[in-house]
Design an enzyme around this catalytic site. Structure first.
Site, mmCIF file in Angstrom:
data_model
loop_
_atom_site.group_PDB
_atom_site.id
_atom_site.type_symbol
_atom_site.label_atom_id
_atom_site.label_comp_id
_atom_site.label_asym_id
_atom_site.label_seq_id
_atom_site.Cartn_x
_atom_site.Cartn_y
_atom_site.Cartn_z
ATOM 1 N N GLY A 15 -14.469 -21.194 13.710
ATOM 2 C CA GLY A 15 -13.996 -20.118 12.827
ATOM 3 C C GLY A 15 -12.599 -20.387 12.290
ATOM 4 C CB ALA A 18 -10.814 -21.491 16.233
ATOM 5 C CE LYS A 149 -6.422 -6.279 13.216
ATOM 6 N NZ LYS A 149 -5.966 -7.530 12.681
ATOM 7 C CG HIS A 241 -0.550 -6.170 13.106
ATOM 8 N ND1 HIS A 241 -1.028 -6.649 14.291
ATOM 9 C CD2 HIS A 241 -1.283 -6.783 12.140
ATOM 10 C CE1 HIS A 241 -2.008 -7.520 14.058
ATOM 11 N NE2 HIS A 241 -2.186 -7.617 12.758
ATOM 12 N NE ARG A 376 13.981 -11.301 5.124
ATOM 13 C CZ ARG A 376 15.139 -11.408 4.477
ATOM 14 N NH1 ARG A 376 15.572 -10.425 3.702
ATOM 15 N NH2 ARG A 376 15.889 -12.486 4.598
ATOM 16 C CE LYS A 386 20.446 -3.136 2.145
ATOM 17 N NZ LYS A 386 19.597 -2.599 1.105
ATOM 18 N NE ARG A 469 8.680 -3.475 -7.878
ATOM 19 C CZ ARG A 469 9.707 -3.976 -7.212
ATOM 20 N NH1 ARG A 469 10.104 -3.407 -6.102
ATOM 21 N NH2 ARG A 469 10.337 -5.031 -7.650
HETATM 22 C C1 BG6 Z 1 -4.216 -9.806 10.690
HETATM 23 C C2 BG6 Z 1 -4.957 -9.003 9.662
HETATM 24 O O1 BG6 Z 1 -4.219 -9.141 11.913
HETATM 25 O O2 BG6 Z 1 -2.879 -9.982 10.249
HETATM 26 C C3 BG6 Z 1 -4.899 -9.664 8.301
HETATM 27 O O3 BG6 Z 1 -6.316 -8.867 10.068
HETATM 28 C C4 BG6 Z 1 -3.475 -9.980 7.919
HETATM 29 O O4 BG6 Z 1 -5.502 -8.853 7.309
HETATM 30 C C5 BG6 Z 1 -2.749 -10.704 9.048
HETATM 31 O O5 BG6 Z 1 -3.487 -10.794 6.761
HETATM 32 C C6 BG6 Z 1 -1.275 -10.864 8.749
HETATM 33 O O6 BG6 Z 1 -0.702 -11.688 9.711
HETATM 34 P P1 BG6 Z 1 0.585 -12.550 9.388
HETATM 35 O O7 BG6 Z 1 0.973 -13.126 10.705
HETATM 36 O O8 BG6 Z 1 0.177 -13.569 8.385
HETATM 37 O O9 BG6 Z 1 1.589 -11.596 8.824
#
Ligand code: BG6
Length: 489
Positions: A15, A18, A149, A241, A376, A386, A469
């Site tokens: 996949g 991987a 996930k 995330h 960031r 800032k 945006r």
């Molecule tokens: C994954 C999401 O968990 O995180 C994706 O399923 C997304 O849709 C990706 O693109 C983003 O990860 P990174 O590390 O590239 O910011």
């Protein structure tokens, strides 16, 4: 130690994940001498492949950050010699028994520890765990399973998945990965907060006006529409995330840096949050656009996506933590695909200076004069603050300047990929950056009601052009809480 060995089996070896992430991360760990002396890597998947073919496939994708370094070729060759392949069905105990036999041969009578990385679709998750645990778990060492996930689609399905997994594994054998937790700046959040005197005293409703968690990508779901359409951006990015970052950002000081102490605090803060109200969510979906003679596809132009799909590719939401520290402070999240840039960042907007002597220098826009701390996460990792500063000269003019910690200017060492950190932790049994089942449960409880409401009422997303945006509704949502998105200037 030399009496033990670790076998890492990548289930779903052919996949994308991987090829793009797991094998390169394992190679990087090998290159850095982070893997144990005795280790073997097995690829496991349905397609027929020889060891040589697997090695060939892996070598073609080892375009990781290491590949420009000295003796990389030699190291890569050594690494590939440790990689093997076994073809099998994901739900076949017989096939896993054959794998077990091969693993045993490689382990050569040492204490054998086994790590399985399940990089396979959710519908075969449980079957694979069942077969791996029954037929191929370690007989005298540890067995750990990394799972990716989606961990369900809502509270109920996630709880059902947890129950099924626990039929075959103990909680401490399950390593639920959220790769954002392996990102350098996310890991650094705790260092920033708890090892600097100047931040923690300000880290509350008393000084912080709002917190923004922003994720954007400048490409669409190209090729992943089939998966994505079933989940949408709220489940794909926000529920995991961004919420994980929020938990680390907002948790109370843990008793220690032990995994359980940290995860206890994360669960507490997640459980202190109110489920998100539908009114506090804006959803969007990108549509095709043509700019500079180039045309960009809309989400439903993807052939794997139903033409009438209402799945959000963008969402913005306001979340609140009902505790003494954060009462009333909006935590605004925004996540979207096919936007104008690629970024992941945390923005902390501080309150106005009371009775500021210099207010008049900022005219009527006091927001412009408040301090903002930006973390960031990517790209171009940085932390900057800032501040208001006097423009040098005889007059009294103020402007906003950045105290700027730009990683690439400060540190010469490259930043490891998140998967390197997390794989190493899994091999070492460090659970700090993995999601415990009660955290997962608390995370789903926040999002499940609103997801149901959006889906049952077939709420139509606000359409936004590819590369823009995002929906204007995100501004109205923020404005309701007197917030301006920091990333839009
Ligand atoms: C994954 C999401 O968990 O995180 C994706 O399923 C997304 O849709 C990706 O693109 C983003 O990860 P990174 O590390 O590239 O910011």
């Amino acid at each position: 130690n030399s009496k033990s060995t670790v076998s890492i089996t990548v289930v779903g070896a052919s996949g994308d994940l991987a090829k793009k992430k797991i094998f390169p991360a394992l190679f990087a760990l090998y290159y850095e001498d982070c893997l144990p002396e005795h280790f073997t890597i097995f690829g496991y998947a349905r397609s027929k492949m020889s060891d040589a073919e697997l090695r060939d496939m892996v070598s073609r994708t080892l375009t990781c950050r290491i590949d420009k370094r000295e003796n990389c070729g030699e190291k890569m060759e050594q690494f590939l010699q440790r990689c093997f392949y076994h073809s099998g069905q994901y739900d076949s105990e017989d096939n896993f028994t054959e794998l077990n036999k091969k693993l045993k041969e490689h382990e050569g009578g040492r204490i054998a520890n086994r790590l399985f990385y399940l990089s396979i679709p959710p519908n075969i998750f449980v079957a694979a765990v069942k077969c791996a645990s029954r037929s191929a778990s370690a007989s005298n060492g540890w067995t750990r399973v990394i799972v990716e996930k989606p961990f369900g689609r809502d509270s109920e399905s996630s709880a059902a998945l947890t129950t099924s997994l626990k039929q075959y594994l103990e909680e401490d054998q399950i390593f639920r990965i959220d790769h954002y937790l392996g990102k350098e700046l996310v890991e650094n959040l705790s260092v920033l907060r708890f090892s600097n005197l100047i931040f923690e005293p300000l880290w509350s409703r008393q000084y912080i006006r709002n917190v923004q968690l922003i994720f954007s990508e400048d490409f669409g779901t190209e090729g992943r529409g089939g998966y994505f359409d079933h989940y949408g951006i709220i489940r794909d990015i926000m529920q995991n995330h961004l919420l994980q970052i929020l938990a680390l950002f907002a948790m109370e000081t843990p008793v220690s840096l032990d995994a359980e102490d940290i995860r206890n605090e994360k669960v507490k803060v997640l459980r202190s949050m109110k489920p998100i109200r539908a009114d506090d969510v804006v959803i969007g979906q990108y549509k095709s656009d043509t700019r500079g003679g180039v045309s960009y596809p809309g989400y439903t132009d993807d052939t794997t996506v139903p033409k009438n799909s209402l799945t959000p590719t963008f969402a913005a939401a306001a979340l609140f933590i009902d505790n003494a520290r954060w009462d009333g402070v909006p935590f605004l999240m925004k996540a979207g695909k096919a936007l104008h840039n690629k970024t992941a960042e945390i923005r902390v907007q501080f309150r106005h200076v009371p009775g500021n002597l210099y207010n008049r220098n900022f005219g009527t826009d006091l927001d412009r004069a408040t301090n903002e701390l930006v973390i960031r996460v990517q790209p171009d990792e940085a932390i900057y603050l800032k501040i208001n500063n006097k423009v040098p000269g005889l007059g009294m003019r103020l402007d906003r300047s950045n105290l700027n910690l730009l990683y690439k200017a400060r540190y010469s060492k490259e930043i490891p990929d998140a998967y390197e950190r997390l794989l190493l932790d899994a091999v070492e049994g460090e659970r700090r950056l993995f999601i415990r089942s009660d955290e997962l449960d608390a995370a789903w409880k926040l999002f499940t009601p609103v997801l149901k409401e959006l889906e049952e009422n077939k709420i139509i997303p606000e359409y936004y052009p590819y590369g823009s945006r995002g929906p204007v509704g995100a501004h109205y949502l923020a404005a309701r809480y007197n917030v301006k998105w920091g990333d839009l200037g």
